[in-house]
Design a protein around this motif. Structure first.
Motif, PDB file in Angstrom:
ATOM      1  N   ASP A 178       0.686  -0.929   0.057  1.00 33.69           N
ATOM      2  CA  ASP A 178      -0.085   0.254  -0.104  1.00 33.69           C
ATOM      3  C   ASP A 178       0.965   1.041   0.443  1.00 33.69           C
ATOM      4  N   VAL A 179       0.823   1.901  -1.239  1.00 29.99           N
ATOM      5  CA  VAL A 179       1.464   3.132  -1.335  1.00 29.99           C
ATOM      6  C   VAL A 179       1.112   4.153   0.511  1.00 29.99           C
ATOM      7  N   GLY A 180      -0.252   4.751   0.535  1.00 30.27           N
ATOM      8  CA  GLY A 180      -0.436   4.814   1.932  1.00 30.27           C
ATOM      9  C   GLY A 180       0.648   4.654   3.229  1.00 30.27           C
ATOM     10  N   GLN A 181       0.590   3.163   3.039  1.00 31.24           N
ATOM     11  CA  GLN A 181       1.412   2.598   4.425  1.00 31.24           C
ATOM     12  C   GLN A 181       2.760   3.242   4.057  1.00 31.24           C
ATOM     13  N   ILE A 182       3.389   3.285   3.184  1.00 29.27           N
ATOM     14  CA  ILE A 182       4.784   3.845   2.477  1.00 29.27           C
ATOM     15  C   ILE A 182       5.205   4.664   3.280  1.00 29.27           C
ATOM     16  N   GLN A 183       4.046   5.777   2.727  1.00 31.63           N
ATOM     17  CA  GLN A 183       4.211   7.121   2.581  1.00 31.63           C
ATOM     18  C   GLN A 183       3.658   7.340   4.834  1.00 31.63           C
TER      19      GLN A 183
END
Length: 256
Positions: A178-183
């Protein structure tokens, strides 16, 4: 001397009689085998030669059995470790074999895609998740890194790589996060670094000097700060390398 030999494999004592009858029907003149085979041969009055096993053979068989048991135990341990890694990984993981059938569909992948991972195992990936196009990676043997996927309204970054054994592509694997988790993780790391004092405080305005050489150096440092290249700063201890490093950072587009 021109002897014809037929081999019938017996995997259970209950098959002995059937196999001996097959041998007799195929024209066997002599039956060779173990005790049970001999009992059946005598029952049907067929000549029989018993293969005797000596102590050395028995010990060798026992040693081989122990080796196989140990190897299987090691394999179970490795499988358990591998399964634990897959089940508790932060990323979704899917793999396919050379026939494009799913071999791995870990719980994170099932949660993200809302696909039943257990049912997906053994199915063709094109039937399970055609949009992933993982079979193309298996066919091409080429990596496909940093692909963005939208799954149920959320953005994921996906890496697809072929599985190559002895220079032959035998499948492919896809991982996605998940890109959101990475951010979010990046933001937490930045906060911890900031709290630890790893921040740039100095700017070029803090470099006070009337020296033409220093002013010349500041001029070039500002130009370097505008690039995406790494910068190596050389100088003796106490000449201000740290001040210049922080100033370049704060003058760059990465200041925040």
């Amino acid at each position: 001397l021109g002897v014809d030999l037929s081999v019938f494999t017996i995997t259970s004592e209950f098959e002995a009689e059937e196999k001996v009858l097959q041998a007799i029907a195929s024209g066997a003149e002599v039956v060779i085998g173990g005790v049970i085979t001999g009992q059946v041969a005598r029952k049907y009055h067929c000549p029989y030669v018993m293969i005797k096993t000596g102590a050395e053979g028995i010990l060798q068989a026992a040693a081989e059995a122990k080796r196989i048991a140990y190897a299987r135990q090691l394999e179970k341990v490795k499988t358990s470790q591998f399964r634990t890694v897959l089940d508790y990984a932060y990323e979704g993981i899917i793999s396919i074999d050379k026939d494009f059938c799913v071999t791995i569909f870990n719980p994170v992948a099932a949660r993200i895609t809302k696909i039943n991972g257990s049912k997906a195992i053994g199915m063709n990936i094109a039937q399970v998740w055609p949009e992933l196009k993982l079979e193309q990676t298996a066919m091409s043997g080429q990596e496909d890194l940093g692909q963005f996927l939208t799954i149920h309204g959320r953005q994921y970054i996906c890496n697809k790589v072929p599985i190559i054994v002895n220079k032959v592509t035998v499948g492919a694997i896809a991982t996605f996060q998940d890109v959101g988790q990475i951010q979010q993780m990046e933001a937490q790391i930045r906060q911890r670094i900031y709290a630890a004092g790893h921040i740039a405080n100095f700017t070029f305005e803090n470099i006070v000097s009337q020296s033409p050489a220093i002013r010349h150096t500041i001029h070039f440092a500002k130009q370097y700060a505008a690039t995406d290249s790494a910068i190596l700063i050389l100088g003796e201890t106490g000449t201000g390398k740290e001040v210049f490093a922080q100033s370049i950072h704060n003058y760059s587009k990465r200041a925040q």
